[in-house]
Structure formats: structure tokens, C-alpha cells
Design a protein around this motif. Structure first.
Motif, PDB file in Angstrom:
ATOM      1  N   SER A  73       0.704  -1.215   0.081  1.00 18.60           N
ATOM      2  CA  SER A  73       0.081  -0.026   0.064  1.00 18.60           C
ATOM      3  C   SER A  73       0.661   1.095  -0.129  1.00 18.60           C
ATOM      4  O   SER A  73       0.399   1.936  -0.541  1.00 18.60           O
ATOM      5  CB  SER A  73      -1.190  -0.041   1.175  1.00 18.60           C
ATOM      6  OG  SER A  73      -1.785  -1.153   1.204  1.00 18.60           O
ATOM      7  N   ALA A  74       1.976   1.212   0.770  1.00 20.59           N
ATOM      8  CA  ALA A  74       2.973   2.352   0.967  1.00 20.59           C
ATOM      9  C   ALA A  74       3.411   2.612  -0.587  1.00 20.59           C
ATOM     10  O   ALA A  74       3.678   3.736  -0.981  1.00 20.59           O
ATOM     11  CB  ALA A  74       3.803   2.222   1.761  1.00 20.59           C
ATOM     12  N   VAL A  75       3.809   1.789  -1.366  1.00 19.49           N
ATOM     13  CA  VAL A  75       4.561   1.817  -2.576  1.00 19.49           C
ATOM     14  C   VAL A  75       3.361   2.268  -3.396  1.00 19.49           C
ATOM     15  O   VAL A  75       3.795   3.371  -4.201  1.00 19.49           O
ATOM     16  CB  VAL A  75       4.906   0.317  -3.128  1.00 19.49           C
ATOM     17  CG1 VAL A  75       5.185   0.325  -4.630  1.00 19.49           C
ATOM     18  CG2 VAL A  75       6.088  -0.068  -2.517  1.00 19.49           C
ATOM     19  N   LYS A  76       2.034   1.881  -3.624  1.00 18.45           N
ATOM     20  CA  LYS A  76       0.963   2.507  -4.517  1.00 18.45           C
ATOM     21  C   LYS A  76       0.916   3.731  -3.996  1.00 18.45           C
ATOM     22  O   LYS A  76       0.663   4.724  -4.889  1.00 18.45           O
ATOM     23  CB  LYS A  76      -0.388   1.651  -4.172  1.00 18.45           C
ATOM     24  CG  LYS A  76      -0.039   0.399  -4.987  1.00 18.45           C
ATOM     25  CD  LYS A  76      -1.447  -0.422  -5.174  1.00 18.45           C
ATOM     26  CE  LYS A  76      -1.957  -0.816  -3.867  1.00 18.45           C
ATOM     27  NZ  LYS A  76      -3.100  -1.432  -3.935  1.00 18.45           N
ATOM     28  N   THR A 138      -0.402  -4.236  -6.753  1.00 14.45           N
ATOM     29  CA  THR A 138      -1.484  -4.635  -6.440  1.00 14.45           C
ATOM     30  C   THR A 138      -1.711  -6.183  -6.446  1.00 14.45           C
ATOM     31  O   THR A 138      -2.309  -7.024  -5.337  1.00 14.45           O
ATOM     32  CB  THR A 138      -2.368  -3.892  -7.431  1.00 14.45           C
ATOM     33  OG1 THR A 138      -2.356  -2.552  -7.314  1.00 14.45           O
ATOM     34  CG2 THR A 138      -4.011  -4.501  -7.184  1.00 14.45           C
ATOM     35  N   VAL A 139      -1.026  -6.857  -7.201  1.00 13.58           N
ATOM     36  CA  VAL A 139      -0.714  -8.155  -7.756  1.00 13.58           C
ATOM     37  C   VAL A 139      -0.226  -8.900  -6.393  1.00 13.58           C
ATOM     38  O   VAL A 139      -0.530 -10.343  -6.367  1.00 13.58           O
ATOM     39  CB  VAL A 139      -0.086  -8.490  -8.963  1.00 13.58           C
ATOM     40  CG1 VAL A 139       0.213  -9.950  -9.035  1.00 13.58           C
ATOM     41  CG2 VAL A 139      -0.825  -7.890 -10.051  1.00 13.58           C
ATOM     42  N   VAL A 140       0.346  -8.179  -5.567  1.00 15.04           N
ATOM     43  CA  VAL A 140       0.804  -8.898  -4.316  1.00 15.04           C
ATOM     44  C   VAL A 140      -0.318  -9.341  -3.412  1.00 15.04           C
ATOM     45  O   VAL A 140      -0.274 -10.674  -2.816  1.00 15.04           O
ATOM     46  CB  VAL A 140       1.787  -7.756  -3.480  1.00 15.04           C
ATOM     47  CG1 VAL A 140       1.655  -8.383  -1.952  1.00 15.04           C
ATOM     48  CG2 VAL A 140       2.958  -7.338  -3.921  1.00 15.04           C
ATOM     49  N   GLY A 141      -1.405  -8.909  -3.641  1.00 20.26           N
ATOM     50  CA  GLY A 141      -2.769  -9.527  -3.065  1.00 20.26           C
ATOM     51  C   GLY A 141      -3.317 -10.691  -3.825  1.00 20.26           C
ATOM     52  O   GLY A 141      -4.484 -10.899  -3.037  1.00 20.26           O
ATOM     53  N   ALA A 142      -2.899 -11.011  -4.858  1.00 19.14           N
ATOM     54  CA  ALA A 142      -3.488 -12.112  -5.589  1.00 19.14           C
ATOM     55  C   ALA A 142      -3.346 -13.466  -4.901  1.00 19.14           C
ATOM     56  O   ALA A 142      -2.546 -13.785  -4.354  1.00 19.14           O
ATOM     57  CB  ALA A 142      -2.685 -12.277  -7.059  1.00 19.14           C
ATOM     58  N   ASP A 143      -4.631 -14.069  -4.654  1.00 14.47           N
ATOM     59  CA  ASP A 143      -4.581 -15.386  -4.000  1.00 14.47           C
ATOM     60  C   ASP A 143      -4.862 -16.350  -5.361  1.00 14.47           C
ATOM     61  O   ASP A 143      -6.008 -16.564  -5.740  1.00 14.47           O
ATOM     62  CB  ASP A 143      -5.823 -15.528  -3.048  1.00 14.47           C
ATOM     63  CG  ASP A 143      -5.787 -16.741  -2.316  1.00 14.47           C
ATOM     64  OD1 ASP A 143      -4.816 -17.718  -2.647  1.00 14.47           O
ATOM     65  OD2 ASP A 143      -6.564 -16.991  -1.487  1.00 14.47           O
ATOM     66  N   LEU A 216      -4.355   1.869   4.010  1.00 13.78           N
ATOM     67  CA  LEU A 216      -3.294   2.154   5.118  1.00 13.78           C
ATOM     68  C   LEU A 216      -4.132   2.505   6.469  1.00 13.78           C
ATOM     69  O   LEU A 216      -3.759   2.075   7.500  1.00 13.78           O
ATOM     70  CB  LEU A 216      -2.182   3.009   4.815  1.00 13.78           C
ATOM     71  CG  LEU A 216      -1.458   2.516   3.929  1.00 13.78           C
ATOM     72  CD1 LEU A 216      -0.530   3.713   3.320  1.00 13.78           C
ATOM     73  CD2 LEU A 216      -0.374   1.457   4.473  1.00 13.78           C
ATOM     74  N   ALA A 217      -5.070   3.015   6.342  1.00 17.46           N
ATOM     75  CA  ALA A 217      -5.837   3.678   7.603  1.00 17.46           C
ATOM     76  C   ALA A 217      -6.837   2.447   8.188  1.00 17.46           C
ATOM     77  O   ALA A 217      -7.218   2.661   9.354  1.00 17.46           O
ATOM     78  CB  ALA A 217      -6.607   5.064   7.246  1.00 17.46           C
ATOM     79  N   SER A 218      -7.354   1.926   7.403  1.00 12.12           N
ATOM     80  CA  SER A 218      -8.324   0.610   7.714  1.00 12.12           C
ATOM     81  C   SER A 218      -7.848  -0.384   8.225  1.00 12.12           C
ATOM     82  O   SER A 218      -6.696  -0.826   8.244  1.00 12.12           O
ATOM     83  CB  SER A 218      -9.188   0.264   6.494  1.00 12.12           C
ATOM     84  OG  SER A 218      -8.600  -0.439   5.584  1.00 12.12           O
TER      85      SER A 218
END
Length: 218
Positions: A73-76, A138-143, A216-218
Motif C-alpha cells: 500500500s505504501a508503494v502505491k 496490487t498483484v501482491v494481494g492475488a490469491d 493503510l488507515a483501515s
């Protein structure tokens, strides 16, 4: 993840600098083969980035609030801020008195003479790497244990390449009509490239900043 990939893929698909270059390549002599080479190299580079990310994650998304998730998230967020700064800079530059948009005449002359191999080599150089990096984060979150993740990744690659594919197919099956239409598109891009570049940078930047800040906030 899907919404992020859709927005990022659309921004890549309409990125004016790569569109302008591809129009010049596919409109050149033997442009059909050069266009195919460009697209193959573009997709190969695109897929290689995604595969590298998936190999690093093992196809499993990091847990929420874990260091990898926060880093993604920080990178994005950083990329979004960078795009906003770049778009604002180009907008201010365009508004300066005496500023003249650069002509693509020299580029046209050079791309008219490139070989098929050179066209392939240009594709990775002309990808909007900030947006590609945002897609990789974003693809880091791919399952990959779910089929829907594969569908989303394939759709992302196709969406990001959709404008190039459309122009290539048009030139392949209706070359005479395509030359006229692509010539009109090239003229439009030459006169509106700065505005289009600013718009894409600001839209992508706002989206990435908003989404990553929320994550990042949630």
C-alpha cells in the motif's frame, strides 16, 4: 484487487506516449509485423513482472496489516503522489507563456526506419513503468488458490494491451481504412498529447492515493 487492476489497466491502455509510439510503428512500412513484435515484447515484459511478483509471494496474499501488505500500500501511495506531482508539473509547464509542445516529426522519421527487432525492443522502454509498478504492487494481494485470481490477472494483461491489440487487428484486416483512421489518431495525439498525459497522470494518481490511503488507515 480487481477494481485497482481495472483502473490501472485502463490508464496503461490509454497512456498517450506508448499509444503515439505504437501508432507510428504500426503505420510504418511493414508495420503489421513490427506491431506484432511490439505487442509480443510488451506482453512478455508485462507477464514477466507479474510472474516475478507471484513467485515472490508464492501466490498467497499477505495478511492484512502485515509488513508486506503495508509495504504494498505504501508503494502505491508513493507512486500515486509521484503521478500527481508529475501531472501537476506537466500542466504548469503547458500553461507557461511561450511553451510549445514538441513535434513528433523526428520520432516519425526514426520509427519509419526501425526493424522488427527494434520495434520489439522499444515496447519495454515505452511502457508506463510507474503504472506497471502500481499494478505489480496490487498483484501482491492475488490469491492463486482461487480461479478468479487467474481470470483477473489475464483480464488485467488484456485490458492494459487492449488499445494496441485493437489497432493491430484493424491494421491487419482493414489496412487501407486503418491507415486513414490511425493517421487521424496520430494527428490528434500530436496536438493533444500534453492534455491527455496530464489527465491520465492525475486520474491514476488520485485513485492510487485514495485507495492506498484507505487501505493503510483501515
Amino acid at each position: 484487487m480487481v477494481l485497482d487492476l481495472v483502473v490501472i489497466g485502463l490508464c496503461i491502455a490509454v497512456f498517450p506516449l506508448s499509444l503515439t509510439a505504437f501508432v507510428l510503428v504500426v503505420s510504418a512500412p511493414s508495420g503489421t509485423w513490427k506491431g506484432f513484435a511490439f505487442i509480443i515484447a510488451w506482453l512478455a515484459c508485462f507477464v514477466a513482472v507479474l510472474v516475478a511478483v507471484l513467485v515472490a509471494t508464492g501466490g498467497k496474499p499477505p495478511a492484512p496489516k502485515s509488513p508486506p501488505s503495508t509495504a504494498s500500500s505504501a508503494v502505491k501511495l508513493a507512486i500515486g503522489v509521484g503521478l500527481l506531482a508529475y501531472g501537476s508539473y506537466r500542466h504548469r509547464l503547458r500553461k507557461r507563456p511561450g511553451h510549445v509542445q514538441k513535434s513528433s516529426g523526428g520520432m516519425t522519421a526514426r520509427l519509419d526506419r526501425v526493424s522488427v527487432w527494434t520495434a520489439a525492443g522499444l515496447a519495454p522502454l515505452l511502457q508506463p513503468w510507474g503504472l506497471v509498478a502500481a499494478g505489480a504492487a496490487t498483484v501482491v494481494g492475488a490469491d492463486l488458490s482461487h480461479t478468479s485470481a487467474y481470470v483477473a490477472l489475464v483480464a488485467y494483461c488484456v485490458l492494459a494491451t487492449s488499445t494496441l491489440l485493437a489497432m493491430q487487428l484493424y491494421m491487419t484486416f482493414a489496412p487501407d481504412s486503418a491507415r486513414v483512421r490511425l493517421g487521424n489518431l496520430r494527428t490528434w495525439l500530436e496536438t493533444h498529447q500534453e492534455q491527455a498525459l496530464v489527465a491520465v497522470a492525475l486520474v491514476a494518481g488520485l485513485f492510487l492515493v485514495g485507495r492506498s490511503a484507505y487501505q493503510l488507515a483501515s
